[in-house]
Design an enzyme around this catalytic site. Structure first.
Site, mmCIF file in Angstrom:
data_model
loop_
_atom_site.group_PDB
_atom_site.id
_atom_site.type_symbol
_atom_site.label_atom_id
_atom_site.label_comp_id
_atom_site.label_asym_id
_atom_site.label_seq_id
_atom_site.Cartn_x
_atom_site.Cartn_y
_atom_site.Cartn_z
ATOM 1 N N TYR A 1 35.631 46.184 11.175
ATOM 2 C CA TYR A 1 35.053 44.782 11.472
ATOM 3 C C TYR A 1 36.103 44.193 12.774
ATOM 4 O O TYR A 1 37.205 44.635 12.856
ATOM 5 C CB TYR A 1 35.176 43.690 10.336
ATOM 6 C CG TYR A 1 34.594 44.399 9.422
ATOM 7 C CD1 TYR A 1 33.146 44.010 9.325
ATOM 8 C CD2 TYR A 1 34.680 45.285 8.266
ATOM 9 C CE1 TYR A 1 32.051 44.623 8.354
ATOM 10 C CE2 TYR A 1 34.016 45.665 7.207
ATOM 11 C CZ TYR A 1 32.712 45.365 7.532
ATOM 12 O OH TYR A 1 31.797 46.069 6.329
ATOM 13 N N CYS A 2 35.353 43.319 13.344
ATOM 14 C CA CYS A 2 35.926 42.422 14.496
ATOM 15 C C CYS A 2 37.198 42.180 14.176
ATOM 16 O O CYS A 2 37.495 41.430 13.270
ATOM 17 C CB CYS A 2 35.210 41.016 14.693
ATOM 18 S SG CYS A 2 35.503 40.211 16.218
ATOM 19 N N PRO A 3 38.129 42.249 15.038
ATOM 20 C CA PRO A 3 37.911 42.805 16.410
ATOM 21 C C PRO A 3 38.327 44.301 16.802
ATOM 22 O O PRO A 3 38.256 44.818 17.642
ATOM 23 C CB PRO A 3 39.304 41.995 17.328
ATOM 24 C CG PRO A 3 40.396 41.904 16.148
ATOM 25 C CD PRO A 3 39.491 41.839 14.808
#
Length: 83
Positions: free
Chosen positions: A21-23
């Site tokens: 997941y981000c980042p």
């Protein structure tokens, strides 16, 4: 952006960021493109919906061309030609 799967170029490298997941997907992409040459094509596979926003911005900001973007059942595939 290329729309037809028949006209997609071959890829030079593949990065699977599924489950991240981000980042993290963008950080891994940034590291991967450092080892590639301009004109080469990177395929990125992801499961994070935020990549639909982050990857086009990544390409625009760094001068890469997003040549294909596809979503299929919660998985995302991108082809990026390095600038």
């Amino acid at each position: 952006m290329v729309d037809s799967a028949d006209s997609l170029p071959p890829t030079d490298a593949r990065l699977d960021t599924t489950g991240l997941y981000c980042p993290e997907p963008i950080m891994l992409m940034h590291n991967r493109v450092r080892d590639m040459n301009p004109g080469e094509v990177l395929e990125v596979v992801a499961s994070d919906p935020a990549t639909t926003r982050d990857i086009p911005k990544f390409c625009s900001f760094l001068g890469h061309e997003l040549i294909h973007q596809q979503e299929d059942d919660g998985h995302y595939r991108y082809l990026i030609r390095l600038g």
